[in-house]
Design an enzyme around this catalytic site. Structure first.
Site, short mmCIF file in Angstrom:
data_model
loop_
_atom_site.label_atom_id
_atom_site.label_comp_id
_atom_site.label_asym_id
_atom_site.label_seq_id
_atom_site.Cartn_x
_atom_site.Cartn_y
_atom_site.Cartn_z
CE1 TYR A 483 -3.30 -2.69 -0.14
CE2 TYR A 483 -3.87 -2.27 2.15
CZ TYR A 483 -4.08 -2.95 0.97
OH TYR A 483 -5.09 -3.89 0.90
C1 FAD Z 1 -6.67 -1.91 -7.70
C2 FAD Z 1 -5.68 -2.48 -6.75
C3 FAD Z 1 -6.02 -3.56 -5.95
C4 FAD Z 1 -5.11 -4.11 -5.05
N1 FAD Z 1 -5.48 -5.18 -4.28
C5 FAD Z 1 -4.57 -5.74 -3.45
C6 FAD Z 1 -4.89 -6.88 -2.67
O1 FAD Z 1 -5.99 -7.39 -2.71
N2 FAD Z 1 -3.94 -7.40 -1.87
C7 FAD Z 1 -2.67 -6.85 -1.80
O2 FAD Z 1 -1.82 -7.39 -1.09
N3 FAD Z 1 -2.35 -5.76 -2.52
C8 FAD Z 1 -3.27 -5.19 -3.34
N4 FAD Z 1 -2.91 -4.11 -4.07
C9 FAD Z 1 -1.56 -3.57 -3.96
C10 FAD Z 1 -0.62 -4.34 -4.89
O3 FAD Z 1 -0.30 -5.58 -4.31
C11 FAD Z 1 0.67 -3.54 -5.10
O4 FAD Z 1 0.37 -2.31 -5.68
C12 FAD Z 1 1.64 -4.33 -5.98
O5 FAD Z 1 2.95 -3.87 -5.74
C13 FAD Z 1 1.29 -4.20 -7.43
O6 FAD Z 1 2.10 -5.01 -8.24
P1 FAD Z 1 2.19 -4.65 -9.80
O7 FAD Z 1 3.17 -5.55 -10.42
O8 FAD Z 1 0.82 -4.57 -10.37
O9 FAD Z 1 2.71 -3.14 -9.71
P2 FAD Z 1 3.94 -2.34 -10.32
O10 FAD Z 1 3.51 -0.91 -10.20
O11 FAD Z 1 4.33 -2.85 -11.64
O12 FAD Z 1 5.10 -2.64 -9.29
C14 FAD Z 1 5.06 -2.32 -7.91
C15 FAD Z 1 6.50 -2.22 -7.37
O13 FAD Z 1 7.19 -3.44 -7.60
C16 FAD Z 1 8.29 -3.25 -8.50
N5 FAD Z 1 8.28 -4.37 -9.45
C17 FAD Z 1 7.29 -4.68 -10.32
N6 FAD Z 1 7.61 -5.78 -11.00
C18 FAD Z 1 8.82 -6.19 -10.56
C19 FAD Z 1 9.66 -7.28 -10.90
N7 FAD Z 1 9.31 -8.16 -11.85
N8 FAD Z 1 10.84 -7.38 -10.27
C20 FAD Z 1 11.20 -6.49 -9.31
N9 FAD Z 1 10.44 -5.44 -8.95
C21 FAD Z 1 9.25 -5.29 -9.57
C22 FAD Z 1 8.02 -1.92 -9.17
O14 FAD Z 1 9.21 -1.30 -9.64
C23 FAD Z 1 7.33 -1.14 -8.07
O15 FAD Z 1 8.29 -0.64 -7.17
C24 FAD Z 1 -3.81 -3.55 -4.96
C25 FAD Z 1 -3.48 -2.46 -5.75
C26 FAD Z 1 -4.40 -1.92 -6.64
C27 FAD Z 1 -4.04 -0.72 -7.48
#
Ligand code: FAD
Ligand code: NAG
Ligand code: NAG
Ligand code: NAG
Ligand code: NAG
Ligand code: NAG
Length: 542
Positions: A483
């Site tokens: 978050y």
């Molecule tokens: C609509 C919504 C619903 C959500 N629901 C939940 C939930 O139910 N439970 C929960 O726990 N969280 C929830 N989240 C939070 C979510 O887990 C985090 O935002 C998570 O980091 C998103 O991962 P992403 O790959 O989509 O995001 P990104 O924005 O792509 O990455 C998030 C972070 O991780 C890094 N990163 C991404 N991919 C990699 C990789 N392959 N290797 C190394 N670093 C990387 C990025 O640089 C960034 O710092 C929710 C978020 C949103 C927006």
């Protein structure tokens, strides 16, 4: 998706941040020449003759589409938001290796993006010149039911993971987030939780192997990276240690039929008493039961012209309705749950329902979980807290008053206990285990693009956060890294300040912060993999 539900986790977005002031052209080589030198390096370093096709420069007509596809918060969809100089979209692991090697060689910062759901957009926004390493093409999922494991690449979405498991088995699942478009890469890197949290813990509690590309461009697995680095990428936050290519997860058992319900009560219907009882029951009840509580200020239907608070209990139970009604009849009489309030369905349908009951009611099929819903987002802001002592009825009433006065910020209370309390606080970097009754998510979404709207809603969230100080964890005031909340401290750019890192680091990781710093210092001493809230290296070692 979930547009009807103002507090839904899935339809959302963020505002504010005037990053463009930091973006000075003098800091970077002109885009085209960076493009040329970067491409030259890639073609030298990789035997794939088509590798140049993975790079999008700013002048490319597809650049803006590729960039926007995984913007998940409209706060960062403005002309003044800094843009990457290049977007690199690897199609195979060696492309990721060459991207890391060449970014280092041309001395440009990388932001890694998987699903793009970072609440502060830090996977695709930066304060100084940067490129995006966009993982969306790397989304292979291989499910092996015989061994009850799955290989999942970082660019896959949670919806794809759930669907691929469902294709092979109706009695297996995986404990991860509620929103299907969230990316594996960021979600697992930061812990990851959903409706099976109390039974099976976090996503990272169910991971047995991983592949990472380190700062030297090496492709490592659990054995070759070693147990320290493997520990760090199970919740230490994305993008501090390298690029996660894949995780191998252990599947969990789910019954053929599970049960969900949603019950709402306003203050006029004694919602406060309900919340008092919820605090006793939700963190201590049967591990198979997850009862999330949503709290929102709404217009009262009872007293015209006034506002009230609506409390909604939204639950998933790994079992049948009859058993659930029996359990809650005894433990949670104020809820008044009846069998007719319950829906019995398959686990995969519970995923659809929990994400958006409207979609479920309209007959959405499991295939809908494959919809990546590109280039769509609202504005939003999230913050988090942990509650270790139940909040009294009087104090709740004070909180309602404040919420109504502010107008729009809501809460999501996520109960812990169960498996969460059994796992030691240092088993993974995620430290918020025994002793926490529930996590609070502060949540506000809006659609008004006016800058004053953004300023106003961000401020509401801050005021409510400040009001909550007496009721939440202290020393440190803990927060959940997934978050992401830049209000709790940032590492200013170009610097590697341990002191700055310690401020947010101890909030996200409590006593695990020191071990994360040691591992970071060992694997990436020059701090190549960095962002606004990455793990700093030890002082004197950079
Ligand atoms: C609509 C919504 C619903 C959500 N629901 C939940 C939930 O139910 N439970 C929960 O726990 N969280 C929830 N989240 C939070 C979510 O887990 C985090 O935002 C998570 O980091 C998103 O991962 P992403 O790959 O989509 O995001 P990104 O924005 O792509 O990455 C998030 C972070 O991780 C890094 N990163 C991404 N991919 C990699 C990789 N392959 N290797 C190394 N670093 C990387 C990025 O640089 C960034 O710092 C929710 C978020 C949103 C927006
Ligand atoms: C790419 O660069 C790395 C690091 O310099 C080197 O080890 C590797 O052999 C190079 N690969 C190719 C195909 O040249
Ligand atoms: C845009 O970049 C992609 C990826 O490198 C490339 O395939 C495409 O030809 C480029 N388009 C234009 C118009 O240059
Ligand atoms: C709320 O609680 C009061 C006091 O216990 C009770 O008299 C009243 O009937 C309750 N209202 C509802 C709608 O349950
Ligand atoms: C970004 O804004 C454009 C309009 O300027 C809109 O078409 C697009 O859907 C928006 N995308 C996101 C992710 O907010
Ligand atoms: C923003 O400003 C406009 C015009 O002054 C006003 O109508 C609107 O109510 C303001 N919005 C917020 C959220 O303050």
């Amino acid at each position: 998706m979930a547009k009807s539900n103002p507090i839904s986790l899935c339809y959302f977005s963020i505002p504010f941040f005037v990053l463009s002031v930091f973006f000075s052209a003098s800091l970077a080589a002109p885009t085209e020449s960076l493009y040329t030198t970067f491409l030259h390096c890639l073609t030298q370093n990789n035997t794939d003759p088509t590798i140049s096709n993975i790079v999008f420069s700013q002048t490319n007509t597809s650049f803006s589409i590729v960039l926007k596809n995984y913007i998940r918060n409209a706060r960062f969809n403005t002309t003044s938001t800094t843009k990457p100089l290049l977007i690199v979209t690897p199609k195979q692991p060696s492309h990721v290796q060459s991207t890391v090697i060449c970014a280092k060689q041309v001395n440009i910062q990388i932001k890694i993006r998987s699903g793009g759901h970072d609440y502060e957009g830090i996977s695709y926004v930066n304060q100084s010149p940067f490129i995006i390493l966009d993982m969306f093409n790397l989304r292979t999922i291989n499910v092996d039911i015989k061994n009850e494991v799955a290989y999942v690449q970082g660019g896959a979405t949670l919806g794809e993971v759930y669907y691929r498991i469902y294709e092979k088995s109706k009695v297996h699942g995986f404990p991860a987030g509620v929103c299907p478009t969230v990316g594996v890469g960021g979600h697992f890197s930061g812990g990851g939780y959903g409706t099976m949290l109390r039974k099976y813990g976090l996503s990272v509690d169910n991971i047995i192997d991983a592949e990472i590309v380190d700062v030297k461009g090496r492709l490592l697995n659990r054995k070759s990276m070693g147990e320290d680095l493997f520990w760090a990428i199970l919740g230490g936050g994305g993008a501090s240690f390298g690029v996660v290519l894949s995780y191998t997860v252990k599947l969990v058992a789910v019954p053929e039929t599970v049960t969900v319900f949603r019950i709402e009560k306003t203050l006029e219907q004694n919602a406060t008493d309900l919340v008092v009882q919820w605090q006793q029951v939700a963190p201590t009840t049967d591990n198979r039961l997850f009862m999330r509580l949503l709290l929102q200020p709404i217009t009262s239907k009872v007293v015209k012209g006034t506002k009230t608070i609506r409390a909604s209990v939204v639950a998933m139970f790994l079992g049948r309705a009859e058993e659930l009604v029996g359990i809650l009849g005894k433990q949670f009489p104020l809820l008044g749950l009846k069998k007719t309030d319950c829906i019995e369905l398959s686990w995969i349908n519970s995923v659809i329902w929990y994400n958006d009951a409207d979609d479920f009611n309209k007959g959405a099929k499991p295939e809908s979980l494959l919809d990546r819903n590109l280039n769509s987002a609202a504005f939003g802001k999230r913050k988090s807290d942990y509650v270790q002592k139940a909040i009294s009825k009087d104090d709740l009433e004070g909180i309602w008053k404040k919420m109504i006065e502010l107008g729009k910020v809501g809460f999501v209370f996520n109960p812990y206990g169960g498996k969460m309390a059994e796992i030691p606080a240092d088993a993974t970097p995620f430290p918020h285990r025994a002793g926490n009754l529930f996590k609070i998510q502060f949540s506000v979404n809006w659609n008004d693009p006016a800058p004053n709207a953004t300023v106003g809603f961000l401020n509401q969230a801050k005021v409510l956060y400040s009001y909550m100080t007496p009721y939440v964890s202290k020393n440190p005031r803990s927060a959940y890294i997934n978050y992401r909340d830049l209000d709790i401290g940032i590492n200013s750019f170009g610097k590697n300040s341990y002191e700055e890192g310690e401020v947010y680091g101890t909030k996200y990781f409590n006593n695990n912060f020191d071990r994360l710093v040691k591992i970071k210092t060992a694997v990436d001493p020059d701090n190549f993999f960095r962002n606004e809230q990455s793990i700093p290296v030890l002082p004197g070692k950079a």
